[in-house]
Design a protein around this motif. Structure first.
Motif, PDB file in Angstrom:
ATOM      1  N   SER A   3       1.278  85.508 -94.445  1.00 27.48           N
ATOM      2  CA  SER A   3       0.616  85.005 -93.248  1.00 27.48           C
ATOM      3  C   SER A   3      -0.896  85.182 -93.377  1.00 27.48           C
ATOM      4  O   SER A   3      -1.363  86.160 -93.969  1.00 27.48           O
ATOM      5  CB  SER A   3       1.122  85.765 -92.020  1.00 27.48           C
ATOM      6  OG  SER A   3       0.558  85.274 -90.849  1.00 27.48           O
ATOM      7  N   LEU A   4      -1.630  84.214 -92.804  1.00 25.89           N
ATOM      8  CA  LEU A   4      -3.087  84.253 -92.797  1.00 25.89           C
ATOM      9  C   LEU A   4      -3.599  83.892 -91.413  1.00 25.89           C
ATOM     10  O   LEU A   4      -2.977  83.104 -90.704  1.00 25.89           O
ATOM     11  CB  LEU A   4      -3.666  83.240 -93.783  1.00 25.89           C
ATOM     12  CG  LEU A   4      -3.382  83.443 -95.257  1.00 25.89           C
ATOM     13  CD1 LEU A   4      -3.782  82.206 -96.039  1.00 25.89           C
ATOM     14  CD2 LEU A   4      -4.119  84.667 -95.773  1.00 25.89           C
ATOM     15  N   SER A   5      -4.757  84.455 -91.046  1.00 22.77           N
ATOM     16  CA  SER A   5      -5.384  84.094 -89.780  1.00 22.77           C
ATOM     17  C   SER A   5      -6.893  84.263 -89.911  1.00 22.77           C
ATOM     18  O   SER A   5      -7.370  85.293 -90.399  1.00 22.77           O
ATOM     19  CB  SER A   5      -4.864  84.986 -88.650  1.00 22.77           C
ATOM     20  OG  SER A   5      -5.479  84.676 -87.425  1.00 22.77           O
ATOM     21  N   PHE A   6      -7.643  83.237 -89.468  1.00 18.17           N
ATOM     22  CA  PHE A   6      -9.097  83.326 -89.401  1.00 18.17           C
ATOM     23  C   PHE A   6      -9.514  83.935 -88.078  1.00 18.17           C
ATOM     24  O   PHE A   6      -8.888  83.688 -87.046  1.00 18.17           O
ATOM     25  CB  PHE A   6      -9.743  81.932 -89.477  1.00 18.17           C
ATOM     26  CG  PHE A   6      -9.997  81.448 -90.869  1.00 18.17           C
ATOM     27  CD1 PHE A   6     -11.039  81.968 -91.625  1.00 18.17           C
ATOM     28  CD2 PHE A   6      -9.202  80.457 -91.417  1.00 18.17           C
ATOM     29  CE1 PHE A   6     -11.286  81.509 -92.904  1.00 18.17           C
ATOM     30  CE2 PHE A   6      -9.434  79.984 -92.697  1.00 18.17           C
ATOM     31  CZ  PHE A   6     -10.472  80.514 -93.444  1.00 18.17           C
ATOM     32  N   GLY A  16      -1.351  89.025 -94.290  1.00 18.66           N
ATOM     33  CA  GLY A  16      -0.193  89.902 -94.202  1.00 18.66           C
ATOM     34  C   GLY A  16       0.699  89.603 -95.392  1.00 18.66           C
ATOM     35  O   GLY A  16       0.916  88.444 -95.731  1.00 18.66           O
ATOM     36  N   SER A  17       1.219  90.653 -96.033  1.00 21.49           N
ATOM     37  CA  SER A  17       1.902  90.455 -97.309  1.00 21.49           C
ATOM     38  C   SER A  17       3.251  91.143 -97.401  1.00 21.49           C
ATOM     39  O   SER A  17       3.550  92.058 -96.646  1.00 21.49           O
ATOM     40  CB  SER A  17       1.024  90.984 -98.453  1.00 21.49           C
ATOM     41  OG  SER A  17      -0.214  90.336 -98.461  1.00 21.49           O
ATOM     42  N   SER A  18       4.006  90.715 -98.396  1.00 20.14           N
ATOM     43  CA  SER A  18       5.307  91.323 -98.663  1.00 20.14           C
ATOM     44  C   SER A  18       5.166  92.709 -99.281  1.00 20.14           C
ATOM     45  O   SER A  18       6.134  93.442 -99.382  1.00 20.14           O
ATOM     46  CB  SER A  18       6.141  90.422 -99.571  1.00 20.14           C
ATOM     47  OG  SER A  18       5.458  90.187-100.776  1.00 20.14           O
ATOM     48  N   SER A  58       0.043  92.316 -85.744  1.00 27.19           N
ATOM     49  CA  SER A  58       0.905  92.053 -86.893  1.00 27.19           C
ATOM     50  C   SER A  58       2.363  92.217 -86.495  1.00 27.19           C
ATOM     51  O   SER A  58       2.695  92.989 -85.602  1.00 27.19           O
ATOM     52  CB  SER A  58       0.574  93.008 -88.053  1.00 27.19           C
ATOM     53  OG  SER A  58       0.933  94.335 -87.728  1.00 27.19           O
ATOM     54  N   VAL A  59       3.201  91.464 -87.175  1.00 30.15           N
ATOM     55  CA  VAL A  59       4.650  91.563 -86.999  1.00 30.15           C
ATOM     56  C   VAL A  59       5.228  91.841 -88.373  1.00 30.15           C
ATOM     57  O   VAL A  59       4.987  91.085 -89.320  1.00 30.15           O
ATOM     58  CB  VAL A  59       5.250  90.257 -86.445  1.00 30.15           C
ATOM     59  CG1 VAL A  59       6.759  90.392 -86.310  1.00 30.15           C
ATOM     60  CG2 VAL A  59       4.628  89.889 -85.119  1.00 30.15           C
ATOM     61  N   ARG A  89       9.333  86.979 -85.708  1.00 29.49           N
ATOM     62  CA  ARG A  89       8.716  86.694 -87.002  1.00 29.49           C
ATOM     63  C   ARG A  89       7.360  86.051 -86.866  1.00 29.49           C
ATOM     64  O   ARG A  89       6.562  86.118 -87.791  1.00 29.49           O
ATOM     65  CB  ARG A  89       9.626  85.805 -87.834  1.00 29.49           C
ATOM     66  CG  ARG A  89      10.833  86.556 -88.341  1.00 29.49           C
ATOM     67  CD  ARG A  89      11.546  85.857 -89.468  1.00 29.49           C
ATOM     68  NE  ARG A  89      10.665  85.469 -90.544  1.00 29.49           N
ATOM     69  CZ  ARG A  89      10.744  84.294 -91.163  1.00 29.49           C
ATOM     70  NH1 ARG A  89      11.622  83.408 -90.809  1.00 29.49           N
ATOM     71  NH2 ARG A  89       9.921  84.000 -92.150  1.00 29.49           N
ATOM     72  N   PHE A  90       7.075  85.381 -85.746  1.00 35.96           N
ATOM     73  CA  PHE A  90       5.835  84.627 -85.605  1.00 35.96           C
ATOM     74  C   PHE A  90       5.216  84.915 -84.251  1.00 35.96           C
ATOM     75  O   PHE A  90       5.931  85.031 -83.257  1.00 35.96           O
ATOM     76  CB  PHE A  90       6.116  83.118 -85.710  1.00 35.96           C
ATOM     77  CG  PHE A  90       6.991  82.776 -86.868  1.00 35.96           C
ATOM     78  CD1 PHE A  90       6.480  82.761 -88.150  1.00 35.96           C
ATOM     79  CD2 PHE A  90       8.324  82.499 -86.684  1.00 35.96           C
ATOM     80  CE1 PHE A  90       7.290  82.462 -89.228  1.00 35.96           C
ATOM     81  CE2 PHE A  90       9.142  82.199 -87.757  1.00 35.96           C
ATOM     82  CZ  PHE A  90       8.626  82.182 -89.033  1.00 35.96           C
TER      83      PHE A  90
END
Length: 156
Positions: A3-6, A16-18, A58-59, A89-90
């Protein structure tokens, strides 16, 4: 990276990463990592800046929703497990930051009041797995991306 967010000013990007991390990137300095958050969470499924640019949400895969202070990298709101049934999840914030929308692994969208952390509408059923949720720029609609390749738009 899942996931990415500006940030609203476009100067920062969070990922956000695994590998169970949230990283803060400064776009103006050749994309060097500006910060790093890891608080024993599982894989970070969704990450989003709050509209003020000072906090992010974050989730993670372990059903934990956490609100982080960007400057310190610390959780400013204890992990919210109350939002995790079914698994969230989102997430996305409304443009004014007063509402949050969440989507589950299954077919449920929920709308929350950010200040009270309470649901403010009946769950919205989508009949198939969700892949994403987002508010319109005026905060009057929610769009969902579904596993069957369709997009559904709901009026608030």
């Amino acid at each position: 990276i899942l996931s990415l967010s500006f940030s609203t000013d476009g100067k920062k990007l969070v990922s956000g990463s695994s590998d169970n991390t949230v990283r803060i990137w400064n776009i103006e300095t050749n994309n060097k990592t500006e910060g790093y958050i890891n608080d024993k969470c599982d894989s970070v499924e969704s990450i989003v800046f709050y509209p003020d640019g000072k906090t992010l949400l974050s989730v993670s895969d372990d059903k934990v929703v956490t609100i982080w202070e960007i400057e310190t990298g610390k959780a400013i709101v204890h992990p919210l497990r109350c939002l995790s049934s079914p698994v969230i999840r989102f997430v996305a914030y409304s443009p004014d930051g007063k509402m949050m929308v969440s989507g589950s692994n299954y077919d449920v969208i929920r709308i929350w009041d950010v200040a009270t952390e309470r649901k403010i509408a009946q769950p919205i059923k989508c009949q198939t797995y969700l892949n994403s949720v987002v508010f319109s720029s005026d905060g009057k609609k929610i769009a969902s991306g579904l596993n069957n390749g369709t997009i559904r738009i709901f009026d608030l």
